[in-house]
Design an enzyme around this catalytic site. Sequence first.
Site, short mmCIF file in Angstrom:
data_model
loop_
_atom_site.label_atom_id
_atom_site.label_comp_id
_atom_site.label_asym_id
_atom_site.label_seq_id
_atom_site.Cartn_x
_atom_site.Cartn_y
_atom_site.Cartn_z
N ASP A 76 6.82 -39.76 107.41
CA ASP A 76 5.55 -39.04 107.22
C ASP A 76 5.81 -37.76 106.42
OD1 ASP A 76 4.89 -39.75 110.68
OD2 ASP A 76 4.25 -40.87 108.91
N ASP B 237 2.86 -28.86 110.88
CA ASP B 237 3.86 -29.62 111.66
C ASP B 237 5.09 -28.76 111.90
OD1 ASP B 237 3.14 -32.64 109.79
OD2 ASP B 237 2.58 -32.18 111.85
N GLU C 239 9.34 -35.43 117.08
CA GLU C 239 8.98 -36.32 115.98
C GLU C 239 9.54 -35.78 114.67
OE1 GLU C 239 5.20 -37.81 113.27
OE2 GLU C 239 4.79 -36.76 115.13
N GLU C 240 9.67 -34.47 114.59
CA GLU C 240 10.09 -33.84 113.33
C GLU C 240 11.60 -33.77 113.15
OE1 GLU C 240 6.20 -33.83 112.51
OE2 GLU C 240 7.93 -33.56 111.18
N ASP D 241 5.69 -34.53 120.36
CA ASP D 241 5.13 -34.62 119.01
C ASP D 241 4.45 -33.28 118.79
OD1 ASP D 241 2.72 -36.85 117.32
OD2 ASP D 241 3.65 -34.96 116.73
N LEU E 47 2.76 -31.76 116.49
CA LEU E 47 1.41 -31.67 115.96
C LEU E 47 0.95 -33.07 115.59
CD1 LEU E 47 -1.02 -30.75 114.05
CD2 LEU E 47 -0.27 -29.16 115.77
N ASP E 48 0.18 -33.68 116.49
CA ASP E 48 -0.27 -35.05 116.27
C ASP E 48 -1.60 -35.06 115.53
OD1 ASP E 48 -2.26 -37.27 117.65
OD2 ASP E 48 -0.34 -38.03 116.92
N GLU F 218 4.75 -40.32 121.77
CA GLU F 218 3.31 -40.58 121.56
C GLU F 218 2.80 -41.57 122.62
OE1 GLU F 218 2.42 -39.86 116.79
OE2 GLU F 218 3.28 -41.80 117.38
#
Length: 348
Positions: free
Chosen positions: A64, A70, A93-94, A115, A117-118, A282
Amino acid sequence: MPKSMITVQRHILEQERAHPHATGELTGLLWDLTIAAKVISHQVNRGGLADIFGETGESNVTGDLVRRLDSIAQDTIYRAMDHGGHLCVMVSEENPDIIPIPAKFPKGPYVLLYDPLDGSSNIEANVSIGTIFSVHRRISSSGDGTLGDCLQRGSEQIAAGYFLYGSSTMIVYTTGQGVYGFTLEPSIGEFILSHERIVIPRKGKYYSINEGNVAAWDEPTRRYIEYLKQKDTATGRPYSLRYIGSLVADFHRTLLYGGVFLYPADCSNPQKPKPKLRLLYEVAPMAFIMDQAGGAATTGTQNVLDIQPNSLHDRVPVVMGSTQDVGIYRKFCTDSNRPPANLASHTC
Ligand code: FBP
């Protein structure tokens, strides 16, 4: 004057007191997380006034494009959580790999997966976005946490939740004793109890899926969505579509109103189905919340909470929501003919 005066900190403390061997570590961990969320919420609320829009030009491990917000959220959560002594390791996630706790800080009994910033692709359009978190107890004995500490089944979670940055900012969380929602009271900067013991209706009237992907759905999903578009015997109306494209926002609506949220795998190549949403930070936390609210979460053939993760950024297909609606989806996946007549009797 807020209806309730119970802050999330007070509530977490009381929830932890219910555990005979409570150490206060979980309270401290969730406490620090709410601080990070208040900082992120403030940034999000200032939107176009704050320098948070646009991309950083980098991509994350799941391909992404990383948006500025994010990395701001990632940095804020990391700095809020690295020194409290509650954690032995983090997963985001990052970040492609596990995130160690700096050597100068004490290591604790818990693992945080998140996560930051979803739904960030929605930020510039002022659409609700969120932060999702999952907490496990470490399985390694002491010192730095390991990959093994992070790759645990969803059923082993001891806490999970999300922050929703929308028309109001909320935290919805569970420690395995039901699901509770707190709304940020900006005038005092405190999360105050606003949703006590959230229970999802057994059956809903909304379905939530990106219909733009219909060509890539597998047969059971296609037939299930066709089925929801027929008149429902109970309401005399077909289910209505509601899709925001922000997991936290679509999940929150499903939790409160009932119905079903689906993100099936891309089955353009049936030999190689490609799911999108990530298991550890998530889908598993949302499945734990849904389970605690009396709902269900399935891949179609397996309860999401039973999946053994193999790597940090595993992806899984997911269908979650009201037990009756999810149960019917499972029937479509396991019964190659058509769903049974007496629908009411089926749960997942
Ligand atoms: P991230 O923003 O954390 O990468 O989340 C993925 C996500 O944006 C979910 O919030 C949402 O449910 C889904 O992807 C939307 O996907 P699509 O645009 O394919 O419908």
